[in-house]
Design an enzyme around this catalytic site. Structure first.
Site, PDB file in Angstrom:
ATOM      1  CB  ALA A   3      -0.902   0.010   1.223  1.00 46.67           C
ATOM      2  CG  HIS A  21      -1.401   4.321   3.354  1.00 45.63           C
ATOM      3  ND1 HIS A  21      -1.445   3.055   2.813  1.00 45.63           N
ATOM      4  CD2 HIS A  21      -2.351   4.322   4.332  1.00 45.63           C
ATOM      5  CE1 HIS A  21      -2.358   2.339   3.428  1.00 45.63           C
ATOM      6  NE2 HIS A  21      -2.923   3.079   4.366  1.00 45.63           N
ATOM      7  CB  SER A  22       2.891   0.738   3.781  1.00 47.02           C
ATOM      8  OG  SER A  22       3.864  -0.007   4.485  1.00 47.02           O
ATOM      9  N   PRO A  23       4.779   3.075   5.538  1.00 41.62           N
ATOM     10  CG  PRO A  23       5.116   3.297   7.847  1.00 41.62           C
ATOM     11  CD  PRO A  23       4.033   3.149   6.813  1.00 41.62           C
ATOM     12  CB  ALA A  73       5.531  -0.222   1.251  1.00 40.26           C
TER      13      ALA A  73
END
Length: 200
Positions: free
Chosen positions: A9, A11-13, A15
């Protein structure tokens, strides 16, 4: 050539912290990437996960410690509490899918990194259309045109398929990598993923 499924996703830090290393590993070992942005909120609903605001205070506090720790360890800029977070990731995810459909995998991977860096290191609102257009334009894409194609039925269908396939594969977080049917959750599992690439 082997293929690694890459669920994430934008907005995943986590990732963001793992994206460039993951791409580099795949290129190093000749592994194809199957890029699959998904709706993490629906994944959480199916797997019992909780959005950040609903997690106990001690879990929220330790998450900040870990983010700062990994940012320092990797030498990657990251604001652990960015101005525009929580934020809806849907428009960004669909833009990445649209980029892959119209420009190919490498462009989509670069756009994903630019969007995630924008949120976590540059204080950008990735739910804002002008911001997304700017991220695309910075990569010499036609951001306005790309944004027009992001809400189309084909893009939405792929977003839905990614989410459904991830849920069926027991994905419950971001990033999530699947190689030869074996799952690896989180950027801190990239060493194990590389071992699997070498073993194959």
């Amino acid at each position: 050539m082997k293929t690694c499924l890459y669920y994430f996703a934008p907005h995943s830090p986590w990732a963001y912290l793992g994206h460039e290393r993951f791409v580099a590993l795949c290129r190093k070992h000749g592994v194809q990437i199957d890029l699959r942005p998904l709706d993490l909120g629906k994944v959480f609903n199916a797997s019992g996960g909780l959005p950040l605001a609903k997690r106990p205070p001690q879990r929220q506090a330790y998450r900040l410690v870990e983010l700062a720790r990994w940012s320092a360890f990797l030498g990657m800029p990251l604001n652990v509490q960015p101005k525009f977070f929580p934020v809806s990731p849907d428009a960004a995810a669909k833009l990445i899918i649209a980029a892959r459909l119209s420009h190919g995998l490498d462009v989509a991977l670069n756009l994903a990194q630019a969007i995630m860096r924008g949120l976590w290191a540059e204080e950008k609102n990735i739910a804002d259309e002008a911001t997304l257009i700017g991220c695309a334009n910075d990569l010499e894409l036609d951001g306005a045109q790309l944004l027009k194609s992001a809400p189309t039925a084909s893009v939405q269908a792929e977003y839905d398929r990614n989410t459904e396939a991830g849920t069926a594969a027991n994905v419950f977080g971001s990033p999530w990598y699947i190689l030869d049917g074996e799952s690896f959750w989180g950027q801190d599992r990239l060493d194990f993923l590389e071992r699997a690439m070498r073993a194959g």
